[in-house]
Scaffold this motif. Structure first.
Motif, PDB file in Angstrom:
ATOM      1  N   GLU A  42       0.826  -1.203   0.000  1.00 40.68           N
ATOM      2  CA  GLU A  42       0.000   0.000   0.000  1.00 40.68           C
ATOM      3  C   GLU A  42       0.863   1.256   0.000  1.00 40.68           C
ATOM      4  OE1 GLU A  42      -3.382   2.324  -0.105  1.00 40.68           O
ATOM      5  OE2 GLU A  42      -3.219   0.144  -0.339  1.00 40.68           O
ATOM      6  N   SER A  43       1.967   1.220   0.743  1.00 43.70           N
ATOM      7  CA  SER A  43       2.855   2.385   0.793  1.00 43.70           C
ATOM      8  C   SER A  43       3.465   2.657  -0.572  1.00 43.70           C
ATOM      9  CB  SER A  43       3.959   2.148   1.824  1.00 43.70           C
ATOM     10  OG  SER A  43       3.421   1.976   3.121  1.00 43.70           O
ATOM     11  N   LEU A  44       3.921   1.618  -1.265  1.00 48.99           N
ATOM     12  CA  LEU A  44       4.495   1.800  -2.597  1.00 48.99           C
ATOM     13  C   LEU A  44       3.439   2.251  -3.595  1.00 48.99           C
ATOM     14  CD1 LEU A  44       6.897  -1.282  -2.797  1.00 48.99           C
ATOM     15  CD2 LEU A  44       7.471   1.102  -2.316  1.00 48.99           C
ATOM     16  N   THR A  45       2.213   1.742  -3.431  1.00 46.61           N
ATOM     17  CA  THR A  45       1.129   2.187  -4.309  1.00 46.61           C
ATOM     18  C   THR A  45       0.870   3.672  -4.137  1.00 46.61           C
ATOM     19  OG1 THR A  45       0.099   0.001  -4.199  1.00 46.61           O
ATOM     20  CG2 THR A  45      -1.296   1.822  -4.935  1.00 46.61           C
ATOM     21  N   ASN A  46       0.873   4.135  -2.904  1.00 44.06           N
ATOM     22  CA  ASN A  46       0.661   5.564  -2.644  1.00 44.06           C
ATOM     23  C   ASN A  46       1.786   6.417  -3.227  1.00 44.06           C
ATOM     24  OD1 ASN A  46      -1.783   5.322  -1.273  1.00 44.06           O
ATOM     25  ND2 ASN A  46      -0.760   4.873   0.668  1.00 44.06           N
ATOM     26  N   VAL A  47       3.036   5.906  -3.122  1.00 46.83           N
ATOM     27  CA  VAL A  47       4.155   6.649  -3.710  1.00 46.83           C
ATOM     28  C   VAL A  47       3.968   6.744  -5.221  1.00 46.83           C
ATOM     29  CG1 VAL A  47       6.642   6.646  -4.111  1.00 46.83           C
ATOM     30  CG2 VAL A  47       5.748   5.985  -1.877  1.00 46.83           C
ATOM     31  N   LEU A  48       3.616   5.639  -5.858  1.00 49.03           N
ATOM     32  CA  LEU A  48       3.440   5.629  -7.307  1.00 49.03           C
ATOM     33  C   LEU A  48       2.319   6.558  -7.739  1.00 49.03           C
ATOM     34  CD1 LEU A  48       4.492   4.214  -9.895  1.00 49.03           C
ATOM     35  CD2 LEU A  48       2.670   2.536  -9.586  1.00 49.03           C
ATOM     36  N   LYS A  49       1.223   6.589  -6.947  1.00 48.08           N
ATOM     37  CA  LYS A  49       0.064   7.396  -7.319  1.00 48.08           C
ATOM     38  C   LYS A  49       0.266   8.881  -7.032  1.00 48.08           C
ATOM     39  CE  LYS A  49      -3.910   5.861  -5.902  1.00 48.08           C
ATOM     40  NZ  LYS A  49      -4.935   5.266  -5.001  1.00 48.08           N
ATOM     41  N   HIS A  50       0.921   9.196  -5.915  1.00 47.35           N
ATOM     42  CA  HIS A  50       0.938  10.584  -5.448  1.00 47.35           C
ATOM     43  C   HIS A  50       2.304  11.258  -5.543  1.00 47.35           C
ATOM     44  CE1 HIS A  50      -3.077   9.838  -4.007  1.00 47.35           C
ATOM     45  NE2 HIS A  50      -2.653   8.854  -3.223  1.00 47.35           N
ATOM     46  N   ALA A  51       3.398  10.478  -5.603  1.00 49.00           N
ATOM     47  CA  ALA A  51       4.726  11.084  -5.577  1.00 49.00           C
ATOM     48  C   ALA A  51       5.444  11.002  -6.910  1.00 49.00           C
ATOM     49  CB  ALA A  51       5.581  10.428  -4.495  1.00 49.00           C
ATOM     50  N   GLY A  52       4.898  10.226  -7.843  1.00 47.11           N
ATOM     51  CA  GLY A  52       5.565  10.097  -9.131  1.00 47.11           C
ATOM     52  C   GLY A  52       6.881   9.355  -8.986  1.00 47.11           C
ATOM     53  N   PRO A  53       7.801   9.491  -9.942  1.00 48.97           N
ATOM     54  CA  PRO A  53       9.117   8.843  -9.822  1.00 48.97           C
ATOM     55  C   PRO A  53       9.838   9.358  -8.578  1.00 48.97           C
ATOM     56  CG  PRO A  53       8.738   9.607 -12.059  1.00 48.97           C
ATOM     57  CD  PRO A  53       7.646  10.207 -11.217  1.00 48.97           C
ATOM     58  N   ALA A  54      10.041   8.505  -7.623  1.00 52.73           N
ATOM     59  CA  ALA A  54      10.646   8.934  -6.366  1.00 52.73           C
ATOM     60  C   ALA A  54      11.580   7.854  -5.862  1.00 52.73           C
ATOM     61  CB  ALA A  54       9.554   9.224  -5.322  1.00 52.73           C
ATOM     62  N   HIS A  55      12.436   8.225  -4.930  1.00 53.11           N
ATOM     63  CA  HIS A  55      13.312   7.271  -4.260  1.00 53.11           C
ATOM     64  C   HIS A  55      12.614   6.782  -2.995  1.00 53.11           C
ATOM     65  CE1 HIS A  55      16.111   9.473  -6.852  1.00 53.11           C
ATOM     66  NE2 HIS A  55      16.925   8.422  -6.770  1.00 53.11           N
ATOM     67  N   VAL A  56      12.589   5.478  -2.838  1.00 56.68           N
ATOM     68  CA  VAL A  56      11.897   4.862  -1.699  1.00 56.68           C
ATOM     69  C   VAL A  56      12.885   4.001  -0.928  1.00 56.68           C
ATOM     70  CG1 VAL A  56       9.957   3.443  -0.945  1.00 56.68           C
ATOM     71  CG2 VAL A  56       9.767   4.802  -3.048  1.00 56.68           C
ATOM     72  N   ASP A  57      12.841   4.120   0.373  1.00 57.27           N
ATOM     73  CA  ASP A  57      13.697   3.314   1.253  1.00 57.27           C
ATOM     74  C   ASP A  57      12.792   2.427   2.101  1.00 57.27           C
ATOM     75  OD1 ASP A  57      15.940   2.336   2.550  1.00 57.27           O
ATOM     76  OD2 ASP A  57      15.881   3.895   4.083  1.00 57.27           O
ATOM     77  N   ILE A  58      12.951   1.108   1.954  1.00 59.80           N
ATOM     78  CA  ILE A  58      12.178   0.130   2.742  1.00 59.80           C
ATOM     79  C   ILE A  58      13.145  -0.536   3.707  1.00 59.80           C
ATOM     80  CG2 ILE A  58      10.729  -1.926   2.691  1.00 59.80           C
ATOM     81  CD1 ILE A  58      10.084  -1.277  -0.222  1.00 59.80           C
ATOM     82  N   ARG A  59      12.819  -0.493   4.982  1.00 61.24           N
ATOM     83  CA  ARG A  59      13.703  -1.086   5.988  1.00 61.24           C
ATOM     84  C   ARG A  59      12.900  -2.010   6.899  1.00 61.24           C
ATOM     85  NH1 ARG A  59      18.775  -0.123   7.963  1.00 61.24           N
ATOM     86  NH2 ARG A  59      18.965   1.637   6.516  1.00 61.24           N
ATOM     87  N   LEU A  60      13.315  -3.275   6.933  1.00 59.20           N
ATOM     88  CA  LEU A  60      12.739  -4.268   7.845  1.00 59.20           C
ATOM     89  C   LEU A  60      13.744  -4.516   8.951  1.00 59.20           C
ATOM     90  CD1 LEU A  60      11.239  -6.988   5.465  1.00 59.20           C
ATOM     91  CD2 LEU A  60       9.989  -5.317   6.808  1.00 59.20           C
ATOM     92  N   THR A  61      13.287  -4.406  10.202  1.00 58.28           N
ATOM     93  CA  THR A  61      14.169  -4.625  11.347  1.00 58.28           C
ATOM     94  C   THR A  61      13.557  -5.700  12.243  1.00 58.28           C
ATOM     95  OG1 THR A  61      14.893  -2.314  11.282  1.00 58.28           O
ATOM     96  CG2 THR A  61      15.361  -3.576  13.288  1.00 58.28           C
ATOM     97  N   TYR A  62      14.250  -6.843  12.327  1.00 63.93           N
ATOM     98  CA  TYR A  62      13.805  -7.932  13.193  1.00 63.93           C
ATOM     99  C   TYR A  62      14.491  -7.787  14.546  1.00 63.93           C
ATOM    100  CZ  TYR A  62      11.908 -10.316   9.076  1.00 63.93           C
ATOM    101  OH  TYR A  62      11.182 -10.647   7.959  1.00 63.93           O
ATOM    102  N   GLU A  63      13.706  -7.475  15.563  1.00 62.55           N
ATOM    103  CA  GLU A  63      14.211  -7.409  16.920  1.00 62.55           C
ATOM    104  C   GLU A  63      13.746  -8.643  17.684  1.00 62.55           C
ATOM    105  OE1 GLU A  63      12.924  -3.739  18.586  1.00 62.55           O
ATOM    106  OE2 GLU A  63      14.098  -2.488  17.203  1.00 62.55           O
ATOM    107  N   PRO A  64      14.316  -8.914  18.854  1.00 64.68           N
ATOM    108  CA  PRO A  64      13.915 -10.120  19.599  1.00 64.68           C
ATOM    109  C   PRO A  64      12.416 -10.180  19.886  1.00 64.68           C
ATOM    110  CG  PRO A  64      15.940  -9.219  20.507  1.00 64.68           C
ATOM    111  CD  PRO A  64      15.445  -8.216  19.497  1.00 64.68           C
ATOM    112  N   ASP A  65      11.803  -9.029  20.139  1.00 60.42           N
ATOM    113  CA  ASP A  65      10.394  -9.053  20.518  1.00 60.42           C
ATOM    114  C   ASP A  65       9.532  -8.132  19.657  1.00 60.42           C
ATOM    115  OD1 ASP A  65      11.454  -6.692  21.355  1.00 60.42           O
ATOM    116  OD2 ASP A  65      10.645  -6.779  23.391  1.00 60.42           O
ATOM    117  N   ALA A  66      10.039  -7.747  18.483  1.00 56.27           N
ATOM    118  CA  ALA A  66       9.248  -6.839  17.646  1.00 56.27           C
ATOM    119  C   ALA A  66       9.741  -6.893  16.205  1.00 56.27           C
ATOM    120  CB  ALA A  66       9.314  -5.404  18.173  1.00 56.27           C
ATOM    121  N   LEU A  67       8.855  -6.497  15.313  1.00 53.06           N
ATOM    122  CA  LEU A  67       9.190  -6.314  13.904  1.00 53.06           C
ATOM    123  C   LEU A  67       8.880  -4.864  13.558  1.00 53.06           C
ATOM    124  CD1 LEU A  67       9.857  -7.251  10.980  1.00 53.06           C
ATOM    125  CD2 LEU A  67       7.414  -7.806  10.742  1.00 53.06           C
TER     126      LEU A  67
END
Length: 381
Positions: free
Chosen positions: A293-318
């Protein structure tokens, strides 16, 4: 138990009481209690109405008590034809109102007291006490049965209500999934179709690339829609179908999603911190849909843009963060519309938190945090 089965059971009880009373009268005829056509007819009137004890309990009680009193007033065997009124009183307590039960109890106590007091060696007070005891026992049993039946009915209604709520929840879930699938893929197709039409003559190679993106997006959209709609099919899937249903997407599908969005014109960097873990299916799908959904919103509303996706696995959280350098949100506007509402509902379902908005430097930032319970993964499914 069906109404027919109940009627047959009550009819068998009434028949057994009639036949048993007749047999007892015949056996007792040598002791001054010879049966007569009238006594045998009264015996039928005392017991046979029990066949309808569930449908018209108070009427059956009145007929049974009246016939029993007549039987005893005429001097027939005082020890017979008192069970029928007692069964009728139980039926009134189990199937009729409390007022009818009170009146019925008085009638049965009077009938039992009369028949018992006329037996040799039985005092009136003893007959009255015995009558009250058996009447209270009969009424109590009937009330307990009535309460159990009512409780069973309430449990059945609660079960039906829970089933209806589950159906509504499932419909909402499927509708949300369909929204995510259709909105994302149609956004990609729309953007690429506009680009392809713009460069169709001037840049055939780019136009060819956009057609490939459109074909891939539409194929994936159809596959996901088929998977969702297959849930609604009551019959088993057709295994001869050449196009099998897709598995439910998750974070393992992020690479394919990122490649597709790169082909649509976004510059994306995907970073994974920590040791990836196997997540419960529901949470895995939720995290994937937030990125989608976040990438869809960027494509629809921000046009060609740079996107940074970060996944962080912690012991008790994502932790999941999607940041772009687009123009951000105009002050006073509603960011992401229904998409943000859907993401919030998903995260809340899994006891997480989400924040979305434009940072001071511009662009847009979505941050979602999910608690993880290593020993309780079942609670997240």
């Amino acid at each position: 138990m069906s109404a027919l089965d109940s009627r047959l059971l009550d009819g068998a009880l009434a028949t057994a009481l009639v036949v048993g009373s007749w047999a007892w009268e015949i056996l007792e005829q040598g002791k001054g209690h010879p049966p007569t056509p009238l006594s045998m007819t009264l015996t039928v009137l005392v017991n046979a109405p029990l066949t309808w004890r569930r449908r018209a309990p108070f009427t059956v009680l009145v007929v049974s008590v009246g016939a029993s009193l007549t039987y005893h007033f005429l001097g027939y065997h005082m020890g017979l034809n008192s069970i029928g009124p007692l069964v009728a009183l139980y039926s009134v307590a189990a199937h009729a109102s409390r007022k009818a039960t009170g009146v019925g109890a008085v009638l049965v106590i009077a009938e039992w007291t009369h028949s018992s007091a006329n037996q040799p060696g039985v005092a009136l007070w003893s007959a009255l006490g015995q009558s009250i005891i058996v009447a209270v026992w009969s009424v109590s049993t009937g009330i307990v049965v009535q309460l159990l039946v009512e409780r069973g009915r309430q449990l059945a209604e609660e079960h039906d209500a829970a089933a209806r709520r589950a159906v509504v929840y499932e419909r909402v879930r499927i509708a949300r999934e369909l929204h995510d699938v259709v909105a994302h893929h149609m956004s990609v197709i729309s953007v690429q179709a506009g680009l392809g039409r713009y460069v169709a003559l001037s840049d055939p190679a780019t136009a060819h690339t956009t057609l490939g993106v459109i074909a891939d997006a539409s194929h994936e959209a159809l596959a996901e829609v088929r998977r969702l709609l297959s849930i609604l099919r009551p019959e088993a899937p057709d295994h001869d179908d050449e196009t099998p249903y897709t598995t439910m997407p998750g974070l393992r599908s992020l690479d394919a999603l990122v490649e597709r969005m790169r082909a649509a014109g976004l510059t994306i960097r995907l970073t994974v911190d920590g040791e990836p873990r196997t997540l419960p299916p529901g949470l895995d799908l939720c995290a994937y849909r937030i990125v989608q959904e976040s990438l869809t919103n960027v494509l629809k509303h921000a046009g060609p843009a740079h996107v940074d996706i970060r996944l962080t696995y912690e012991p008790d959280a994502l932790n999941l963060r999607v940041t772009d350098d687009g123009p951000g949100v105009v002050p006073g506007a509603r960011p992401c519309g229904h998409g943000l509402i859907g993401m919030t509902e998903r995260v809340t379902l899994y006891e997480g938190m989400i924040h979305a908005g434009s940072p001071p430097g511009g662009g847009f930032d979505v941050l979602a945090t999910f608690p993880l319970f290593p020993s309780e993964e079942g609670r997240l499914t």
